[in-house]
Design an enzyme around this catalytic site. Structure first.
Site, short mmCIF file in Angstrom:
data_model
loop_
_atom_site.label_atom_id
_atom_site.label_comp_id
_atom_site.label_asym_id
_atom_site.label_seq_id
_atom_site.Cartn_x
_atom_site.Cartn_y
_atom_site.Cartn_z
N ASP A 13 0.69 -1.29 -0.20
CA ASP A 13 -0.02 -0.14 0.02
C ASP A 13 0.82 1.26 -0.09
OD1 ASP A 13 -2.20 -1.70 0.01
OD2 ASP A 13 -2.05 -1.90 2.38
N LYS A 16 1.90 2.13 -4.86
CA LYS A 16 2.43 1.44 -6.22
C LYS A 16 1.44 1.87 -7.51
CE LYS A 16 2.40 -2.64 -4.56
NZ LYS A 16 2.26 -2.24 -2.95
N GLY A 40 -4.53 -4.24 -3.67
CA GLY A 40 -5.64 -3.27 -3.93
C GLY A 40 -4.82 -2.07 -4.32
N GLN A 223 1.89 -6.25 -3.22
CA GLN A 223 2.51 -6.26 -2.03
C GLN A 223 4.05 -5.56 -1.82
OE1 GLN A 223 1.15 -9.65 -3.51
NE2 GLN A 223 -0.60 -8.87 -2.81
P1 GDP Z 1 -0.75 0.15 -3.34
O1 GDP Z 1 -1.19 -0.91 -3.14
O2 GDP Z 1 0.81 0.30 -3.34
O3 GDP Z 1 -1.21 0.48 -4.94
O4 GDP Z 1 -1.41 1.33 -2.58
P2 GDP Z 1 -2.86 1.56 -2.22
O5 GDP Z 1 -3.64 2.34 -3.34
O6 GDP Z 1 -3.46 0.31 -1.90
O7 GDP Z 1 -2.75 2.61 -1.03
C1 GDP Z 1 -2.39 3.85 -1.21
C2 GDP Z 1 -3.26 4.97 -0.78
O8 GDP Z 1 -2.53 6.32 -1.06
C3 GDP Z 1 -4.54 5.30 -1.85
O9 GDP Z 1 -5.48 5.49 -1.41
C4 GDP Z 1 -3.74 6.35 -2.78
O10 GDP Z 1 -4.86 6.94 -3.47
C5 GDP Z 1 -3.09 7.17 -1.77
N1 GDP Z 1 -1.81 8.13 -2.28
C6 GDP Z 1 -0.89 7.38 -3.15
N2 GDP Z 1 0.22 8.48 -3.15
C7 GDP Z 1 -0.30 9.39 -2.23
C8 GDP Z 1 0.28 10.58 -2.11
O11 GDP Z 1 1.29 11.14 -2.37
N3 GDP Z 1 -0.52 11.57 -1.06
C9 GDP Z 1 -1.46 10.86 -0.43
N4 GDP Z 1 -1.99 11.80 0.42
N5 GDP Z 1 -2.11 9.66 -0.73
C10 GDP Z 1 -1.88 8.97 -1.90
P1 IMO Z 2 -0.90 -4.16 -2.21
O1 IMO Z 2 -0.32 -4.88 -3.45
C1 IMO Z 2 -0.89 -4.67 2.25
C2 IMO Z 2 -0.84 -8.77 3.78
C3 IMO Z 2 -2.15 -9.19 4.31
C4 IMO Z 2 -1.53 -10.12 5.50
C5 IMO Z 2 -0.29 -10.99 4.53
C6 IMO Z 2 -0.83 -12.14 3.81
O2 IMO Z 2 -2.11 -3.39 -2.16
O3 IMO Z 2 0.25 -3.56 -1.59
P2 IMO Z 2 -2.54 -12.79 1.99
O4 IMO Z 2 -3.80 -12.63 1.64
O5 IMO Z 2 -1.70 -12.39 0.72
O6 IMO Z 2 -2.14 -14.32 2.26
O7 IMO Z 2 -2.24 -12.14 3.31
O8 IMO Z 2 -0.19 -9.93 3.51
N1 IMO Z 2 -1.24 -8.30 2.27
C7 IMO Z 2 -1.09 -7.12 2.05
N2 IMO Z 2 -0.90 -5.98 2.76
N3 IMO Z 2 -0.97 -4.41 0.51
C8 IMO Z 2 -1.31 -5.45 -0.07
O9 IMO Z 2 -1.23 -5.66 -1.49
C9 IMO Z 2 -1.39 -6.91 0.58
N4 IMO Z 2 -1.50 -8.33 0.14
C10 IMO Z 2 -1.44 -8.94 1.26
O10 IMO Z 2 -2.86 -8.13 4.97
O11 IMO Z 2 -0.72 -9.59 6.21
MG MG Z 3 -3.01 -1.66 -1.86
#
Ligand code: GDP
Ligand code: IMO
Ligand code: MG
Length: 429
Positions: A13, A16, A40, A223
């Site tokens: 998270d 990416k 996600g 991840q």
């Molecule tokens: P990913 O799994 O690495 O693709 O990240 P996620 O999308 O799950 O979580 C990142 C969250 O941070 C999302 O809600 C994005 O919209 C938000 N986000 C990404 N870059 C920035 C940033 O520079 N500033 C802020 N405030 N939010 C960001």
């Molecule tokens: P993105 O791509 C954050 C975490 C789960 C748990 C562990 C194992 O959005 O960064 P799983 O269901 O993969 O067997 O769970 O990994 N986890 C993540 N945490 N971002 C993710 O994906 C994750 N995918 C799995 O919360 O701790």
């Molecule tokens: Mg994510």
């Protein structure tokens, strides 16, 4: 012209999806190579929010999306996601989405096993997404997996389901959970086959052609390094390798094609599931980071745990993940904090460490060693050039570069696509 591979440098998270979406304008093909719908990725484009789990983020830019053999594909999740983004106006079909014929499927039985195991672990649960990722990868290594190509061979499918269920049902019985009938799963998969098979192909051929034609390929990791099944905080990890090297094996392309490896790191740290987190803040500052950063899991909706930036951990992720440049995201969330802390290493009993040790008890006992930096009073939110940043924010980023031993090549200052500062184009190598 180099290709680019994007991976997470913390526990997921990091942003990416936003970074891949932004870079996708410079790419021709975007490839997922590991993980599944446990990922996600949130993209915000001119007020519209796209939440993607399995689909490569480049689709939003109208680029060709490829799901590589290293991905575990839940067919229901995939088809639902396609319908959802179509509802947002995106065109998704076999002309812009290709799925490796040798990618394996996540079945309902995998999700059932995942959840039954977590329930049995009780207090010691991993906090998985409950989507069957672990059991699916186990079946792959156990040579029982159903692959996309099996949907075209009903007899193979029936035989393989028998073998898979012999194993899975025995486990489900021992966990006190309901079992699955072969014929139900078979009928379900055969009904899905005509909707999935049009997407299937040997994607390695397409990628080979793209490469030879000088097209730019962007590999989108899910991840992160600290969730890598080898290099992460085992057993609190996901069940795939998340390091950059996996892009090659998870897509069927030469290691050299991975290109420039961009690691994504938040300007602080978050974690969704259970497991060690040395710099975790359970106080008001942790709450503040969570509120400001909207730190709720995209997939699970669970509140993410928050803490200071752990430079010792990211330095390790840089080394084992093969990261050549860092994209620092969510700098704006730190706006207005009087002081900031960076973890430079750990105390473990009498010892001082600069790395995360492998042992589970050692990891749980790590005490962070901090250095404190002054915060900034100005705003970084929405900044689009290095010159727009408060001096202290620049200092913070520079200090991170030194500590993690990788240059910050990109900064993100809001969820919006264009609120991004590029220092060095990763496609230029
Ligand atoms: P990913 O799994 O690495 O693709 O990240 P996620 O999308 O799950 O979580 C990142 C969250 O941070 C999302 O809600 C994005 O919209 C938000 N986000 C990404 N870059 C920035 C940033 O520079 N500033 C802020 N405030 N939010 C960001
Ligand atoms: P993105 O791509 C954050 C975490 C789960 C748990 C562990 C194992 O959005 O960064 P799983 O269901 O993969 O067997 O769970 O990994 N986890 C993540 N945490 N971002 C993710 O994906 C994750 N995918 C799995 O919360 O701790
Ligand atoms: Mg994510």
């Amino acid at each position: 012209m180099a290709n680019v591979t994007v991976i997470g440098a913390q526990w997921g998270d990091e942003g990416k999806g936003k970074v891949v979406d932004w870079l996708a304008s410079r790419a021709d093909v975007v490839v997922r190579f590991q993980g599944g719908h446990n990922a996600g990725h949130t993209l915000v484009v001119g007020g519209e929010t796209y939440k993607l789990s399995l689909l490569p983020s480049g689709l939003v830019r109208g680029k060709l999306g490829v799901i590589g053999n290293g991905v575990v594909v839940d067919p229901h999740a995939l088809l639902e996601e396609i319908e959802r983004v179509r509802g947002q106006g995106l065109a998704v079909g076999p002309e812009n989405l290709r799925i490796a014929e040798n990618a394996q499927l996540i079945l309902k039985v995998h999700a059932a096993l995942d959840r039954a195991r977590e329930a049995a672990r009780g207090e010691r649960k991993i906090g998985t997404t409950g989507r069957g990722i672990g059991p699916a990868y186990e079946d792959k290594v156990g040579r029982r997996a159903i692959r996309v190509c099996d949907l075209a061979e009903p007899e193979t499918l029936a035989e393989k389901l028998d073998e898979l269920l012999r194993h899975a049902n025995a486990l489900l019985v021992s966990l006190g959970a309901p079992t699955f009938a072969r014929d139900d799963l078979l009928a379900e998969l055969l009904a899905l086959a005509p909707r999935l098979l049009p997407f299937a192909e040997p994607v390695w051929q397409r990628l080979d052609e793209a490469r030879r034609a000088g097209r730019r390929i962007l590999f989108e990791g899910a991840q992160a390094v600290m969730l890598d099944v080898d290099h992460g905080t085992y057993p609190f990890v996901t069940s795939s390798n998340t390091v950059a090297a996996t892009a090659a094996s998870g897509a069927g392309i030469a290691p050299a094609a991975v290109g420039f490896v961009l690691g994504i790191a938040k300007a602080y740290t978050t974690r969704v599931g259970a497991g060690p987190f040395p710099t975790e803040l359970t106080d008001a500052t942790g709450q503040l980071l969570g509120d400001r950063g909207h730190e709720f899991g995209t997939v699970t909706g669970r509140r993410r745990r928050c803490g200071w930036f752990d430079a010792a951990m990211v330095r390790q992720a840089v080394k084992v993940g093969g990261i050549q440049g860092l994209a620092l995201t969510k700098l704006d969330v730190l706006d207005g904090l009087a002081e900031l802390r960076l973890c430079t290493g750990y105390r473990l009993g009498e010892e001082t460490l600069r790395h995360v040790p492998a042992g589970q008890r050692a990891q749980a006992a790590l005490e962070p060693i901090y250095e404190t930096l002054e915060g900034w009073s100005g705003s970084t939110r929405g900044a689009r050039s290095w010159a727009d940043l408060p001096a202290q924010a620049v200092k913070y980023a520079r200090r991170i570069e030194e500590l993690v031993e990788a240059p910050v090549t990109l900064l993100s200052t809001s969820p919006e696509r264009d609120d991004t500062i590029l220092m060095r184009d990763p496609f230029e190598g």
